[in-house]
Design an enzyme around this catalytic site. Sequence first.
Site, PDB file in Angstrom:
ATOM      1  N   LYS A 284       2.752  12.165 -96.911  1.00 22.33           N
ATOM      2  CA  LYS A 284       3.572  11.156 -96.212  1.00 22.33           C
ATOM      3  C   LYS A 284       2.932   9.782 -96.312  1.00 22.33           C
ATOM      4  O   LYS A 284       1.727   9.632 -96.091  1.00 22.33           O
ATOM      5  CB  LYS A 284       3.742  11.541 -94.739  1.00 22.33           C
ATOM      6  CG  LYS A 284       4.224  12.972 -94.528  1.00 22.33           C
ATOM      7  CD  LYS A 284       4.485  13.310 -93.066  1.00 22.33           C
ATOM      8  CE  LYS A 284       4.716  14.807 -92.900  1.00 22.33           C
ATOM      9  NZ  LYS A 284       3.475  15.570 -92.693  1.00 22.33           N
TER      10      LYS A 284
ATOM     11  N   ASP B  97       2.074  21.084 -95.742  1.00 22.48           N
ATOM     12  CA  ASP B  97       2.597  19.841 -95.198  1.00 22.48           C
ATOM     13  C   ASP B  97       1.449  18.948 -94.763  1.00 22.48           C
ATOM     14  O   ASP B  97       0.853  19.156 -93.707  1.00 22.48           O
ATOM     15  CB  ASP B  97       3.526  20.121 -94.011  1.00 22.48           C
ATOM     16  CG  ASP B  97       4.145  18.827 -93.508  1.00 22.48           C
ATOM     17  OD1 ASP B  97       5.143  18.394 -94.099  1.00 22.48           O
ATOM     18  OD2 ASP B  97       3.592  18.221 -92.558  1.00 22.48           O
TER      19      ASP B  97
ATOM     20  N   TYR C 123      -3.429  12.313 -91.887  1.00 17.43           N
ATOM     21  CA  TYR C 123      -4.170  13.462 -91.337  1.00 17.43           C
ATOM     22  C   TYR C 123      -5.655  13.425 -91.722  1.00 17.43           C
ATOM     23  O   TYR C 123      -6.470  14.182 -91.179  1.00 17.43           O
ATOM     24  CB  TYR C 123      -3.545  14.798 -91.766  1.00 17.43           C
ATOM     25  CG  TYR C 123      -2.100  14.969 -91.313  1.00 17.43           C
ATOM     26  CD1 TYR C 123      -1.561  14.141 -90.321  1.00 17.43           C
ATOM     27  CD2 TYR C 123      -1.269  15.935 -91.883  1.00 17.43           C
ATOM     28  CE1 TYR C 123      -0.233  14.273 -89.923  1.00 17.43           C
ATOM     29  CE2 TYR C 123       0.059  16.065 -91.474  1.00 17.43           C
ATOM     30  CZ  TYR C 123       0.568  15.240 -90.508  1.00 17.43           C
ATOM     31  OH  TYR C 123       1.883  15.379 -90.110  1.00 17.43           O
TER      32      TYR C 123
ATOM     33  N   HIS D 253       6.524   8.390 -93.349  1.00 11.29           N
ATOM     34  CA  HIS D 253       6.064   9.110 -92.147  1.00 11.29           C
ATOM     35  C   HIS D 253       6.812   8.651 -90.888  1.00 11.29           C
ATOM     36  O   HIS D 253       7.240   9.478 -90.080  1.00 11.29           O
ATOM     37  CB  HIS D 253       4.551   8.913 -92.006  1.00 11.29           C
ATOM     38  CG  HIS D 253       3.852  10.002 -91.277  1.00 11.29           C
ATOM     39  ND1 HIS D 253       2.553  10.362 -91.536  1.00 11.29           N
ATOM     40  CD2 HIS D 253       4.253  10.827 -90.280  1.00 11.29           C
ATOM     41  CE1 HIS D 253       2.200  11.360 -90.739  1.00 11.29           C
ATOM     42  NE2 HIS D 253       3.212  11.643 -89.967  1.00 11.29           N
TER      43      HIS D 253
HETATM   44  P1  NAD Z   1       2.819  23.538 -84.031  1.00 10.95           P
HETATM   45  O1  NAD Z   1       4.065  23.531 -83.221  1.00 10.95           O
HETATM   46  O2  NAD Z   1       2.830  24.162 -85.359  1.00 10.95           O
HETATM   47  O3  NAD Z   1       1.698  24.153 -83.077  1.00 10.95           O
HETATM   48  C1  NAD Z   1       0.403  24.340 -83.513  1.00 10.95           C
HETATM   49  C2  NAD Z   1      -0.425  25.055 -82.481  1.00 10.95           C
HETATM   50  O4  NAD Z   1       0.259  26.192 -81.930  1.00 10.95           O
HETATM   51  C3  NAD Z   1      -1.672  25.652 -83.150  1.00 10.95           C
HETATM   52  O5  NAD Z   1      -2.731  24.758 -83.167  1.00 10.95           O
HETATM   53  C4  NAD Z   1      -1.959  26.867 -82.321  1.00 10.95           C
HETATM   54  O6  NAD Z   1      -2.751  26.491 -81.229  1.00 10.95           O
HETATM   55  C5  NAD Z   1      -0.638  27.295 -81.811  1.00 10.95           C
HETATM   56  N1  NAD Z   1      -0.093  28.438 -82.573  1.00 10.95           N
HETATM   57  C6  NAD Z   1       0.193  28.483 -83.900  1.00 10.95           C
HETATM   58  N2  NAD Z   1       0.718  29.665 -84.234  1.00 10.95           N
HETATM   59  C7  NAD Z   1       0.765  30.396 -83.107  1.00 10.95           C
HETATM   60  C8  NAD Z   1       1.218  31.711 -82.819  1.00 10.95           C
HETATM   61  N3  NAD Z   1       1.736  32.488 -83.773  1.00 10.95           N
HETATM   62  N4  NAD Z   1       1.116  32.138 -81.553  1.00 10.95           N
HETATM   63  C9  NAD Z   1       0.602  31.356 -80.593  1.00 10.95           C
HETATM   64  N5  NAD Z   1       0.159  30.107 -80.802  1.00 10.95           N
HETATM   65  C10 NAD Z   1       0.249  29.623 -82.046  1.00 10.95           C
HETATM   66  O7  NAD Z   1       2.329  22.020 -84.085  1.00 10.95           O
HETATM   67  P2  NAD Z   1       2.068  20.861 -85.073  1.00 10.95           P
HETATM   68  O8  NAD Z   1       0.788  21.065 -85.782  1.00 10.95           O
HETATM   69  O9  NAD Z   1       2.267  19.624 -84.282  1.00 10.95           O
HETATM   70  O10 NAD Z   1       3.279  20.914 -86.107  1.00 10.95           O
HETATM   71  C11 NAD Z   1       3.196  21.611 -87.321  1.00 10.95           C
HETATM   72  C12 NAD Z   1       3.016  20.687 -88.507  1.00 10.95           C
HETATM   73  O11 NAD Z   1       4.074  19.732 -88.543  1.00 10.95           O
HETATM   74  C13 NAD Z   1       1.753  19.799 -88.456  1.00 10.95           C
HETATM   75  O12 NAD Z   1       0.589  20.510 -88.771  1.00 10.95           O
HETATM   76  C14 NAD Z   1       2.130  18.737 -89.447  1.00 10.95           C
HETATM   77  O13 NAD Z   1       1.968  19.208 -90.771  1.00 10.95           O
HETATM   78  C15 NAD Z   1       3.602  18.543 -89.135  1.00 10.95           C
HETATM   79  N6  NAD Z   1       3.826  17.401 -88.203  1.00 10.95           N
HETATM   80  C16 NAD Z   1       4.467  16.300 -88.681  1.00 10.95           C
HETATM   81  C17 NAD Z   1       4.673  15.200 -87.875  1.00 10.95           C
HETATM   82  C18 NAD Z   1       5.400  14.005 -88.401  1.00 10.95           C
HETATM   83  O14 NAD Z   1       5.344  12.935 -87.773  1.00 10.95           O
HETATM   84  N7  NAD Z   1       6.096  14.118 -89.504  1.00 10.95           N
HETATM   85  C19 NAD Z   1       4.209  15.217 -86.538  1.00 10.95           C
HETATM   86  C20 NAD Z   1       3.586  16.357 -86.068  1.00 10.95           C
HETATM   87  C21 NAD Z   1       3.412  17.448 -86.906  1.00 10.95           C
END
Ligand code: NAD
Length: 322
Positions: free
Chosen positions: A81, A47, A52, A114
């Site tokens: 996106k 994704d 990014y 996005h």
């Molecule tokens: P996420 O909820 O996936 O959290 C990521 C963080 O959680 C990591 O950096 C790590 O510190 C921690 N983590 C990950 N796995 C873990 C585990 N098993 N145990 C403990 N801690 C853990 O957050 P995110 O990155 O905001 O969301 C995931 C993805 O969604 C993004 O990378 C992106 O691709 C997408 N996203 C999209 C939008 C949008 O506007 N469409 C916005 C935000 C994120």
Amino acid sequence: SPSPIPAFKLNNGLEMPSIGFGCWKLDKSTAADQVYNAIKAGYRLFDGAEDYGNEQEVGEGVKRAIDEGIVTREEIFLTSKLWNNYHDPKNVETALNKTLKDLKVDYVDLFLIHFPIAFKFVPIEEKYPPGFYCGDGDNFVYEDVPILETWKALEKLVKAGKIRSIGVSNFPGALLLDLFRGATIKPAVLQVEHHPYLQQPKLIEYAQKVGITVTAYSSFGPQSFVEMNQGRALNTPTLFEHDVIKAIAAKHNKVPAEVLLRWSAQRGIAVIPKSNLPERLVQNRSFNDFELTKEDFEEISKLDINLRFNDPWDWDNIPIFV
Ligand code: NAD
């Protein structure tokens, strides 16, 4: 080798893996290796987004895995996106072409709008990705582009074979309804922030009822925004240490992250967690071997406080979620 990840069938008949790897905030210096290692760990969906700033590196990781014969392009599912500065139909293809070039592919599997927000166009040569830059210092500048016009430009790119499926992100119900009024191709996917503090049951129910597959982002709630020092996230109890989540995890012999992801999966929602650590890569894709009970669901539903961490109101009082 790791077991395959189950797929969702989208409303256009194509399949999308139900678990992917989130590429937001992947550091350029490590992104290619992380993507390559995630492919080795069994991930197939990546994704990403123009915003990014790491699509070249993501593409490098994918290309390495393909060149080494670990996967084929057809087995990989690339999401990107369209960023806010490229909503004008005349700029949509320019932006997509940049993404395709950076990813080193001739099509993306899924391309999402996005945000339902049109910033003023900024040429790629001037700044890429532009982020919040709209050509005028720190000032936000907007363009009058109705969503449907952007959507029609995306439909053309599907027909041209450069995108397999199109969808939207950060759209509320009203904008989905409006899109349905003029779309020839229905949105296949809605990607939204989704975690126990922001459950949005009516949005999920509506989207699923009309055949849109929902993908959850920021499944771990405040965690991703704590890393960005966001006040609202810093002031919210982490879900990893939350008594309710911990108790459910302990009962099933799992860790909280697995409960949070499994909770989405049981609501029929795809997840795209992001992690830098190898053991978490495994954890975040192998959580489907247990079943949350009705009581677990009732307990988690009580945590809903409609708390959104990713809100354009914070940028420039943009009212998409008010
Ligand atoms: P996420 O909820 O996936 O959290 C990521 C963080 O959680 C990591 O950096 C790590 O510190 C921690 N983590 C990950 N796995 C873990 C585990 N098993 N145990 C403990 N801690 C853990 O957050 P995110 O990155 O905001 O969301 C995931 C993805 O969604 C993004 O990378 C992106 O691709 C997408 N996203 C999209 C939008 C949008 O506007 N469409 C916005 C935000 C994120």
